[in-house]
Design a protein around this motif. Structure first.
Motif, PDB file in Angstrom:
ATOM      1  N   GLU A  72      -9.681   7.472   7.599  1.00  0.00           N
ATOM      2  CA  GLU A  72      -9.354   8.056   8.897  1.00  0.00           C
ATOM      3  C   GLU A  72     -10.151   9.347   9.069  1.00  0.00           C
ATOM      4  OE1 GLU A  72      -5.206   9.492  10.069  1.00  0.00           O
ATOM      5  OE2 GLU A  72      -5.306   7.463  10.892  1.00  0.00           O
TER       6      GLU A  72
ATOM      7  N   ARG B  50      -1.778   9.747   3.214  1.00  0.00           N
ATOM      8  CA  ARG B  50      -2.699   9.755   4.344  1.00  0.00           C
ATOM      9  C   ARG B  50      -3.476   8.442   4.352  1.00  0.00           C
ATOM     10  NH1 ARG B  50      -6.194  15.029   4.879  1.00  0.00           N
ATOM     11  NH2 ARG B  50      -6.837  14.562   2.738  1.00  0.00           N
ATOM     12  N   ARG B  51      -4.133   8.163   5.486  1.00  0.00           N
ATOM     13  CA  ARG B  51      -4.846   6.899   5.621  1.00  0.00           C
ATOM     14  C   ARG B  51      -6.297   7.060   5.190  1.00  0.00           C
ATOM     15  NH1 ARG B  51      -3.921   3.775  11.113  1.00  0.00           N
ATOM     16  NH2 ARG B  51      -5.138   2.285   9.889  1.00  0.00           N
ATOM     17  N   TRP B  52      -6.706   6.223   4.256  1.00  0.00           N
ATOM     18  CA  TRP B  52      -8.076   6.203   3.746  1.00  0.00           C
ATOM     19  C   TRP B  52      -9.040   5.827   4.876  1.00  0.00           C
ATOM     20  CZ3 TRP B  52     -11.317   1.774   2.828  1.00  0.00           C
ATOM     21  CH2 TRP B  52     -12.410   1.996   1.967  1.00  0.00           C
TER      22      TRP B  52
ATOM     23  N   HIS C 182      -3.526   6.069  -0.035  1.00  0.00           N
ATOM     24  CA  HIS C 182      -2.273   6.279   0.698  1.00  0.00           C
ATOM     25  C   HIS C 182      -1.130   6.591  -0.258  1.00  0.00           C
ATOM     26  CE1 HIS C 182       0.740   5.953   3.817  1.00  0.00           C
ATOM     27  NE2 HIS C 182       1.408   5.099   3.069  1.00  0.00           N
TER      28      HIS C 182
ATOM     29  N   ALA D 287      -7.784   1.815  -0.336  1.00  0.00           N
ATOM     30  CA  ALA D 287      -6.916   2.311   0.730  1.00  0.00           C
ATOM     31  C   ALA D 287      -5.483   2.476   0.222  1.00  0.00           C
ATOM     32  CB  ALA D 287      -6.955   1.363   1.919  1.00  0.00           C
ATOM     33  N   SER D 288      -5.023   1.506  -0.555  1.00  0.00           N
ATOM     34  CA  SER D 288      -3.670   1.566  -1.103  1.00  0.00           C
ATOM     35  C   SER D 288      -3.523   2.739  -2.067  1.00  0.00           C
ATOM     36  CB  SER D 288      -3.351   0.249  -1.822  1.00  0.00           C
ATOM     37  OG  SER D 288      -2.081   0.304  -2.451  1.00  0.00           O
TER      38      SER D 288
END
Length: 208
Positions: A172, A168-170, A163, A159-160
């Protein structure tokens, strides 16, 4: 088959194996760790060092560059940390792979790198915690008592990374064409679902 399939995945959801199945089914190339080997070959860097840097975020300079605040010429590539230099090279390799023809690409922000292309279907695979824990123990030899913590660590890392390089958000849903719970249908069922989705996707593209 004309579609490039990108797969982002929770740890233990079976994303890599499903990607391999799809590549075999469609007789197309599969790219995952192979990108590391190719990056090592082209750059002359140690594959072991690149594997340690793989899917780990780097510094804020390249982040800004990827978001369009700087051009690549603003900073010599050799000044970038190894994580950023690897990502920069993987961007080129992913675009080259997609330009060459249909393929399956797992992770590495491929969905964002290829965003806007009409020949790309981007997927996010997730799964129930129990399903993921069982796979982590069975497939990756992780101790059952450590599985939950290990999965959380790997997902946080992904996720880091996502992003950092995409802003953007992993995971989503709006970032992908399809989000699928692989524990609902199992790996074979998920493969079949994606196969049908690709067929419909290509059929619609031909009609437009």
């Amino acid at each position: 088959m004309k579609t490039v399939i990108t797969i982002a995945r929770q740890y233990g959801s079976g994303g890599r194996e499903i990607g391999q199945r799809l590549a075999h089914r469609f007789s197309i190339p599969f790219y995952d760790r192979a990108l590391i080997a190719e990056a090592a070959r082209q750059s002359g860097w140690s594959r072991e060092i690149l594997e340690q840097a793989d899917e780990k975020s780097g510094n804020n300079l390249l982040h800004a560059m990827m978001l369009g605040n700087y051009s690549y010429a603003d900073s010599p590539a050799e000044r970038l940390p190894i994580n950023d230099r690897l990502f920069q090279l993987q961007v080129k390799l992913i675009c080259k792979a997609a330009d060459t023809g249909p393929c399956v690409i797992v992770g590495r922000c491929a969905d964002d790198i290829l965003r806007g292309r009409k020949d790309v279907m981007s997927l996010f695979l997730y799964a129930d915690l129990t399903f993921r824990k069982e796979r982590a123990v069975r497939e990756y030899n992780i101790q059952a008592k450590d599985a939950a913590g290990w999965m959380a660590k790997k997902d946080k890392q992904r996720a880091s990374y996502y992003h950092f390089y995409t802003d953007r958000r992993w995971g989503e849903s709006e970032n992908y064409h399809l989000c699928i719970n692989s524990s609902c249908l199992g790996l074979a069922g998920t493969e079949a679902l994606i196969t049908r989705a690709v067929e419909l996707y290509e059929k619609r593209a031909m009609q437009e």
